[in-house]
Design a protein around this motif. Sequence first.
Motif, PDB file in Angstrom:
ATOM      1  N   LYS A  74       0.863  -1.399  -0.008  1.00 17.97           N
ATOM      2  CA  LYS A  74      -0.008   0.076   0.053  1.00 17.97           C
ATOM      3  C   LYS A  74       0.648   1.171  -0.027  1.00 17.97           C
ATOM      4  N   THR A  75       0.550   1.925  -1.005  1.00 19.42           N
ATOM      5  CA  THR A  75       1.250   3.285  -1.148  1.00 19.42           C
ATOM      6  C   THR A  75       0.762   4.505  -0.962  1.00 19.42           C
ATOM      7  N   TYR A  76       0.920   5.527  -0.262  1.00 21.90           N
ATOM      8  CA  TYR A  76       0.355   6.883  -0.295  1.00 21.90           C
ATOM      9  C   TYR A  76       1.441   7.815  -0.791  1.00 21.90           C
ATOM     10  N   GLY A  77       0.982   8.372  -2.025  1.00 19.77           N
ATOM     11  CA  GLY A  77       2.154   9.154  -2.778  1.00 19.77           C
ATOM     12  C   GLY A  77       3.344   8.544  -2.751  1.00 19.77           C
ATOM     13  N   GLN A  78       4.364   9.389  -2.079  1.00 17.90           N
ATOM     14  CA  GLN A  78       5.579   8.625  -2.252  1.00 17.90           C
ATOM     15  C   GLN A  78       6.034   7.747  -1.007  1.00 17.90           C
ATOM     16  N   VAL A  79       5.130   7.556   0.084  1.00 19.18           N
ATOM     17  CA  VAL A  79       5.257   6.818   1.064  1.00 19.18           C
ATOM     18  C   VAL A  79       4.706   5.326   1.046  1.00 19.18           C
ATOM     19  N   GLU A  80       5.756   4.328   1.169  1.00 18.37           N
ATOM     20  CA  GLU A  80       5.541   2.946   1.081  1.00 18.37           C
ATOM     21  C   GLU A  80       5.026   2.496   2.240  1.00 18.37           C
ATOM     22  N   ALA A  81       3.803   2.293   2.594  1.00 18.46           N
ATOM     23  CA  ALA A  81       3.315   2.042   4.102  1.00 18.46           C
ATOM     24  C   ALA A  81       3.464   0.405   4.381  1.00 18.46           C
ATOM     25  N   LEU A  82       2.975  -0.234   3.144  1.00 17.63           N
ATOM     26  CA  LEU A  82       3.089  -1.728   3.238  1.00 17.63           C
ATOM     27  C   LEU A  82       3.930  -2.160   2.067  1.00 17.63           C
ATOM     28  N   ARG A  83       4.947  -3.048   2.661  1.00 24.21           N
ATOM     29  CA  ARG A  83       5.887  -3.459   1.580  1.00 24.21           C
ATOM     30  C   ARG A  83       5.917  -5.145   1.442  1.00 24.21           C
ATOM     31  N   GLY A  84       4.901  -5.481   1.026  1.00 24.01           N
ATOM     32  CA  GLY A  84       4.687  -7.079   1.068  1.00 24.01           C
ATOM     33  C   GLY A  84       4.476  -7.432   2.270  1.00 24.01           C
ATOM     34  N   ALA A  85       3.561  -7.023   2.967  1.00 25.09           N
ATOM     35  CA  ALA A  85       3.317  -7.326   4.477  1.00 25.09           C
ATOM     36  C   ALA A  85       2.660  -8.721   4.512  1.00 25.09           C
ATOM     37  N   ASN A  86       2.901  -9.558   5.322  1.00 22.89           N
ATOM     38  CA  ASN A  86       2.109 -10.871   5.630  1.00 22.89           C
ATOM     39  C   ASN A  86       1.413 -10.666   7.208  1.00 22.89           C
TER      40      ASN A  86
ATOM     41  N   ASN B 293       6.164   3.104  16.030  1.00 22.82           N
ATOM     42  CA  ASN B 293       5.451   3.858  15.335  1.00 22.82           C
ATOM     43  C   ASN B 293       5.863   3.997  13.721  1.00 22.82           C
ATOM     44  N   GLY B 294       5.023   4.063  12.985  1.00 22.41           N
ATOM     45  CA  GLY B 294       5.477   4.232  11.543  1.00 22.41           C
ATOM     46  C   GLY B 294       5.599   2.825  10.746  1.00 22.41           C
ATOM     47  N   ALA B 295       5.630   1.555  11.532  1.00 23.30           N
ATOM     48  CA  ALA B 295       5.743   0.301  11.137  1.00 23.30           C
ATOM     49  C   ALA B 295       4.825  -0.163  10.087  1.00 23.30           C
ATOM     50  N   GLY B 296       3.705   0.564  10.127  1.00 20.91           N
ATOM     51  CA  GLY B 296       2.573   0.004   9.120  1.00 20.91           C
ATOM     52  C   GLY B 296       1.388  -0.592   9.610  1.00 20.91           C
TER      53      GLY B 296
ATOM     54  N   ILE C  28      -3.833  -4.996  18.912  1.00 19.15           N
ATOM     55  CA  ILE C  28      -2.945  -3.925  18.467  1.00 19.15           C
ATOM     56  C   ILE C  28      -2.487  -3.184  19.719  1.00 19.15           C
ATOM     57  N   SER C  29      -1.270  -3.146  19.896  1.00 25.31           N
ATOM     58  CA  SER C  29      -0.727  -2.533  21.209  1.00 25.31           C
ATOM     59  C   SER C  29       0.636  -2.307  21.358  1.00 25.31           C
ATOM     60  N   HIS C  30       0.930  -1.101  22.084  1.00 29.69           N
ATOM     61  CA  HIS C  30       2.176  -0.941  22.471  1.00 29.69           C
ATOM     62  C   HIS C  30       2.799  -1.467  23.837  1.00 29.69           C
ATOM     63  N   ASN C  31       1.868  -1.725  24.630  1.00 24.88           N
ATOM     64  CA  ASN C  31       2.151  -2.360  26.043  1.00 24.88           C
ATOM     65  C   ASN C  31       2.624  -3.743  26.108  1.00 24.88           C
ATOM     66  N   MET C  32       3.947  -3.887  26.076  1.00 21.41           N
ATOM     67  CA  MET C  32       4.480  -5.065  25.754  1.00 21.41           C
ATOM     68  C   MET C  32       4.145  -6.032  27.094  1.00 21.41           C
ATOM     69  N   PRO C  33       4.202  -5.853  27.901  1.00 24.42           N
ATOM     70  CA  PRO C  33       3.633  -6.638  29.265  1.00 24.42           C
ATOM     71  C   PRO C  33       2.239  -7.349  29.134  1.00 24.42           C
ATOM     72  N   GLU C  34       1.227  -6.287  28.832  1.00 22.41           N
ATOM     73  CA  GLU C  34      -0.180  -6.744  28.407  1.00 22.41           C
ATOM     74  C   GLU C  34      -0.275  -7.973  27.497  1.00 22.41           C
TER      75      GLU C  34
ATOM     76  N   VAL D  11       5.296  -9.337  14.346  1.00 24.27           N
ATOM     77  CA  VAL D  11       6.211  -7.861  14.648  1.00 24.27           C
ATOM     78  C   VAL D  11       6.228  -7.497  13.271  1.00 24.27           C
ATOM     79  N   LEU D  12       5.691  -6.161  12.924  1.00 22.01           N
ATOM     80  CA  LEU D  12       5.828  -5.486  11.939  1.00 22.01           C
ATOM     81  C   LEU D  12       6.798  -4.307  11.878  1.00 22.01           C
ATOM     82  N   ARG D  13       7.666  -4.217  10.891  1.00 24.14           N
ATOM     83  CA  ARG D  13       8.706  -3.036  10.887  1.00 24.14           C
ATOM     84  C   ARG D  13       8.973  -2.908   9.478  1.00 24.14           C
ATOM     85  N   LEU D  14       8.748  -1.279   9.427  1.00 24.73           N
ATOM     86  CA  LEU D  14       9.004  -0.932   7.827  1.00 24.73           C
ATOM     87  C   LEU D  14       7.963  -1.712   7.059  1.00 24.73           C
TER      88      LEU D  14
END
Length: 255
Positions: free
Chosen positions: A13-25, A40-43, A204-210, A220-223
Motif C-alpha cells: 500500500k502506497t500513499y504518494g511517495q510513502v510505501e506504508a506496506l511493503r509486501g506485508a504478511n 510508530n510508522g511500522a505500518g 494492536i498494542s504498544h504495551n508489551m507486558p499486556e 512483529v511489523l517493521r517498515l
Amino acid sequence: MAEPLLDARGLRKTYGQVEALRGANFTVYPGEVVALIGDNGAGKSTLVKNLVGAAVPDSGEILLDGKRVSFNSPRDAQLLGLETVYQDLALAADLDAAANLFLGREQVRKGLLGAFGVLDKRGMRERSVAAFAELGVQLKDIDAPVATLSGGQRQSVAIARSVAWASRVVFMDEPTAALGVVQRERVLDLIRRVRDRGISTVLISHNMPEVLSVADRVEVLRLGRRVARFKASETSLEELVGAMTGALEHEEEAA
C-alpha cells in the motif's frame, strides 16, 4: 497447527511517495489472541485498515477460510464476520449501552409498527443484557448514556458490540490505552473471554507486558513488513523490542 482463519499475503500500500506496506504478511488462526506490534510508522494501522475494508491494498491477497476475499468497505468485512474496536471506540455518547450495541443495526418491531420504522427497544435491551452478561460486563445502569460510564465500561461496551456481531475475528486497537490498572485488567479479562468463545482476536498494542499476558502469539511489523513471529509463552520483552527495532534479526517465516 490449524489452517489460518485469516491470511494476508504480500500486501502493498502506497500513499504518494510513502510505501506504508511493503509486501506485508499477517496470519490469524482460529480461536486465538494474536498481537500485532511494531514501532510508530511500522505500518500497523495501514495493515489493519486493509484487513477490515477501511482501505484497499494496491497488491497482494487476503484469504478468509482459505478463500480469497476483497473488502471495498468496512461493511464488506462485517458481512463476513470481521469487526473492529477502534481506539476512539466510535460510541454515541448520548445513547445508552443497549442502543450503542445495536448502533447501525437497529431492530424494528414486528408487524405494522415495524413497517413504520418503530424500534424494538425492549427486544434490543433484552439482547444487550444477555450479551453483556455472557461476557461478564458489569454496568451499574444499562439505561444510562455511555458518556456517564467510566473509561473501562465504555471500552467494554465497544468490545461487547463487536463481539455481538463478529463470527470470525475482532480487531482491537489499543483497547487499554488511557485506562487505570483495575480497568485494564478487566478489559484484558474480557479479551480472554472473547477468545474462549472461539472468536479470534487481533490485539494492536504498544504495551508489551499486556501483550505477553494475554496473547497466544505475537507478530512483529517493521517498515511495512512482517519481520518476526513468536509464541507468547516462548519469548520475552527484550526479544520483542529487539525485533521491533531491528536490533535482533529474525527469519519471519521460521516461527
